[in-house]
Design a protein around this motif. Sequence first.
Motif, short mmCIF file in Angstrom:
data_model
loop_
_atom_site.label_atom_id
_atom_site.label_comp_id
_atom_site.label_asym_id
_atom_site.label_seq_id
_atom_site.Cartn_x
_atom_site.Cartn_y
_atom_site.Cartn_z
N ALA A 11 49.25 32.90 22.53
CA ALA A 11 50.23 32.47 21.54
C ALA A 11 49.56 31.67 20.42
O ALA A 11 49.81 31.92 19.23
N VAL A 12 48.70 30.72 20.79
CA VAL A 12 48.02 29.90 19.78
C VAL A 12 47.11 30.77 18.91
O VAL A 12 47.01 30.55 17.70
N PHE A 13 46.49 31.78 19.52
CA PHE A 13 45.65 32.71 18.76
C PHE A 13 46.44 33.33 17.61
O PHE A 13 45.99 33.36 16.47
N TYR A 14 47.65 33.81 17.90
CA TYR A 14 48.46 34.45 16.85
C TYR A 14 48.98 33.44 15.85
O TYR A 14 49.03 33.73 14.64
N ILE A 51 52.67 34.34 13.02
CA ILE A 51 53.11 32.99 13.41
C ILE A 51 54.39 33.07 14.24
O ILE A 51 54.50 32.46 15.31
N ILE A 52 55.35 33.83 13.75
CA ILE A 52 56.63 33.96 14.46
C ILE A 52 56.43 34.57 15.84
O ILE A 52 56.97 34.07 16.84
N LEU A 53 55.64 35.64 15.92
CA LEU A 53 55.42 36.29 17.21
C LEU A 53 54.68 35.37 18.18
O LEU A 53 54.97 35.35 19.38
N PHE A 69 56.51 43.71 19.81
CA PHE A 69 56.22 43.70 18.37
C PHE A 69 54.75 43.42 18.08
O PHE A 69 54.22 43.91 17.08
N ILE A 70 54.08 42.66 18.93
CA ILE A 70 52.64 42.47 18.76
C ILE A 70 51.92 43.80 18.95
O ILE A 70 51.02 44.14 18.17
N ILE A 71 52.31 44.56 19.96
CA ILE A 71 51.71 45.87 20.18
C ILE A 71 51.91 46.76 18.96
O ILE A 71 50.96 47.38 18.47
N LEU A 72 53.13 46.80 18.44
CA LEU A 72 53.42 47.62 17.26
C LEU A 72 52.62 47.14 16.04
O LEU A 72 52.10 47.96 15.27
N MET A 73 52.52 45.84 15.89
CA MET A 73 51.76 45.28 14.77
C MET A 73 50.28 45.65 14.88
O MET A 73 49.66 46.09 13.90
N LEU A 74 49.72 45.52 16.07
CA LEU A 74 48.31 45.85 16.26
C LEU A 74 48.05 47.33 16.04
O LEU A 74 47.01 47.71 15.48
N LEU A 75 48.97 48.17 16.44
CA LEU A 75 48.84 49.61 16.16
C LEU A 75 48.90 49.86 14.65
O LEU A 75 48.15 50.70 14.13
N ALA A 76 49.76 49.14 13.97
CA ALA A 76 49.87 49.29 12.51
C ALA A 76 48.61 48.82 11.80
O ALA A 76 48.28 49.30 10.70
#
Length: 126
Positions: A11-14, A51-53, A69-76
Amino acid sequence: MRYKIFLLIYAVFYILAGCNHFISTNGYYAIMPKWLPAHEFLIYLSGIVEIILGILLLFSNTRKLASLFIILMLLAFIPVHIYMIKIAPFMLGEILIMPFIAWLRLPFQVFFIWWAWYYFRNPGKV
Protein backbone atom coordinates in the motif's frame (compact mmCIF):
# COMPACT_ATOMS: atom_id res chain seq x y z
CA MET A 1 1.47 -10.85 10.88
CA ARG A 2 3.43 -11.31 7.63
CA TYR A 3 0.22 -10.59 5.69
CA LYS A 4 -0.15 -7.22 7.44
CA ILE A 5 3.48 -6.24 6.93
CA PHE A 6 3.52 -7.02 3.21
CA LEU A 7 0.12 -5.39 2.76
CA LEU A 8 1.43 -2.23 4.40
CA ILE A 9 4.56 -2.30 2.21
CA TYR A 10 2.45 -2.76 -0.93
CA ALA A 11 0.00 0.00 0.00
CA VAL A 12 2.75 2.47 0.95
CA PHE A 13 4.57 1.61 -2.30
CA TYR A 14 1.57 2.78 -4.34
CA ILE A 15 0.94 5.83 -2.20
CA LEU A 16 4.58 6.94 -2.55
CA ALA A 17 4.67 6.04 -6.25
CA GLY A 18 1.57 8.16 -6.76
CA CYS A 19 3.10 11.06 -4.85
CA ASN A 20 6.19 10.77 -7.04
CA HIS A 21 4.06 11.68 -10.07
CA PHE A 22 3.68 15.13 -8.51
CA ILE A 23 7.24 15.44 -7.18
CA SER A 24 9.14 14.15 -10.24
CA THR A 25 6.68 14.94 -13.00
CA ASN A 26 9.39 15.70 -15.56
CA GLY A 27 10.81 12.19 -15.31
CA TYR A 28 7.52 10.70 -16.43
CA TYR A 29 7.49 12.70 -19.68
CA ALA A 30 10.53 10.72 -20.85
CA ILE A 31 8.64 7.41 -20.65
CA MET A 32 5.33 8.54 -22.11
CA PRO A 33 4.78 7.08 -25.58
CA LYS A 34 4.36 9.82 -28.16
CA TRP A 35 1.06 8.34 -29.34
CA LEU A 36 -0.59 8.90 -25.94
CA PRO A 37 -2.48 12.20 -25.70
CA ALA A 38 -2.41 14.68 -22.82
CA HIS A 39 0.81 13.54 -21.19
CA GLU A 40 0.61 15.92 -18.24
CA PHE A 41 -3.00 14.98 -17.50
CA LEU A 42 -2.19 11.24 -17.67
CA ILE A 43 0.83 11.62 -15.39
CA TYR A 44 -1.21 13.40 -12.74
CA LEU A 45 -4.22 11.11 -13.19
CA SER A 46 -2.12 7.98 -12.76
CA GLY A 47 -0.54 9.52 -9.66
CA ILE A 48 -3.95 10.23 -8.13
CA VAL A 49 -5.15 6.73 -9.00
CA GLU A 50 -2.07 5.12 -7.44
CA ILE A 51 -2.53 7.11 -4.21
CA ILE A 52 -6.23 6.23 -3.98
CA LEU A 53 -5.63 2.54 -4.71
CA GLY A 54 -2.83 2.41 -2.15
CA ILE A 55 -5.15 3.86 0.48
CA LEU A 56 -8.00 1.51 -0.50
CA LEU A 57 -5.69 -1.48 -0.03
CA LEU A 58 -5.50 -0.66 3.66
CA PHE A 59 -9.19 -1.38 4.27
CA SER A 60 -10.51 -4.93 4.13
CA ASN A 61 -13.83 -3.88 2.60
CA THR A 62 -12.12 -2.15 -0.37
CA ARG A 63 -8.99 -4.31 -0.68
CA LYS A 64 -10.38 -6.69 -3.28
CA LEU A 65 -11.62 -3.87 -5.52
CA ALA A 66 -8.34 -1.96 -5.10
CA SER A 67 -6.37 -5.08 -6.02
CA LEU A 68 -8.44 -5.61 -9.15
CA PHE A 69 -7.93 -2.02 -10.26
CA ILE A 70 -4.19 -2.25 -9.54
CA ILE A 71 -4.02 -5.29 -11.82
CA LEU A 72 -5.89 -3.42 -14.56
CA MET A 73 -3.69 -0.35 -14.09
CA LEU A 74 -0.50 -2.41 -14.30
CA LEU A 75 -1.75 -4.11 -17.46
CA ALA A 76 -2.51 -0.68 -18.92
CA PHE A 77 1.06 0.40 -18.13
CA ILE A 78 2.64 -2.45 -20.13
CA PRO A 79 2.73 -0.39 -23.37
CA VAL A 80 4.76 2.23 -21.50
CA HIS A 81 7.25 -0.42 -20.43
CA ILE A 82 7.50 -1.72 -23.99
CA TYR A 83 8.03 1.85 -25.19
CA MET A 84 10.85 2.21 -22.64
CA ILE A 85 12.52 -0.87 -24.09
CA LYS A 86 12.21 0.56 -27.60
CA ILE A 87 13.76 3.94 -26.72
CA ALA A 88 16.51 2.70 -24.39
CA PRO A 89 19.08 3.95 -23.70
CA PHE A 90 17.51 7.19 -22.46
CA MET A 91 17.79 9.56 -19.53
CA LEU A 92 15.16 9.33 -16.82
CA GLY A 93 15.93 12.51 -14.95
CA GLU A 94 19.60 12.04 -14.02
CA ILE A 95 19.55 8.25 -14.43
CA LEU A 96 20.64 6.56 -17.64
CA ILE A 97 18.21 3.73 -18.40
CA MET A 98 19.99 1.08 -20.41
CA PRO A 99 18.06 -1.58 -22.39
CA PHE A 100 18.78 -4.22 -19.74
CA ILE A 101 17.15 -2.07 -17.04
CA ALA A 102 14.17 -1.34 -19.29
CA TRP A 103 13.74 -5.09 -19.86
CA LEU A 104 13.95 -5.77 -16.11
CA ARG A 105 10.90 -3.63 -15.50
CA LEU A 106 8.63 -6.15 -17.26
CA PRO A 107 9.23 -8.99 -14.76
CA PHE A 108 8.61 -6.49 -11.98
CA GLN A 109 5.25 -5.70 -13.57
CA VAL A 110 4.41 -9.40 -13.49
CA PHE A 111 5.50 -9.57 -9.84
CA PHE A 112 3.37 -6.57 -8.88
CA ILE A 113 0.39 -8.04 -10.74
CA TRP A 114 0.87 -11.30 -8.83
CA TRP A 115 1.10 -9.37 -5.56
CA ALA A 116 -2.19 -7.59 -6.29
CA TRP A 117 -3.74 -10.90 -7.35
CA TYR A 118 -2.74 -12.36 -3.98
CA TYR A 119 -4.68 -9.61 -2.15
CA PHE A 120 -7.57 -9.96 -4.58
CA ARG A 121 -7.81 -13.67 -3.75
CA ASN A 122 -7.05 -13.16 -0.03
CA PRO A 123 -8.54 -9.79 0.98
CA GLY A 124 -8.35 -10.80 4.67
CA LYS A 125 -9.53 -8.83 7.64
CA VAL A 126 -6.83 -6.40 8.76
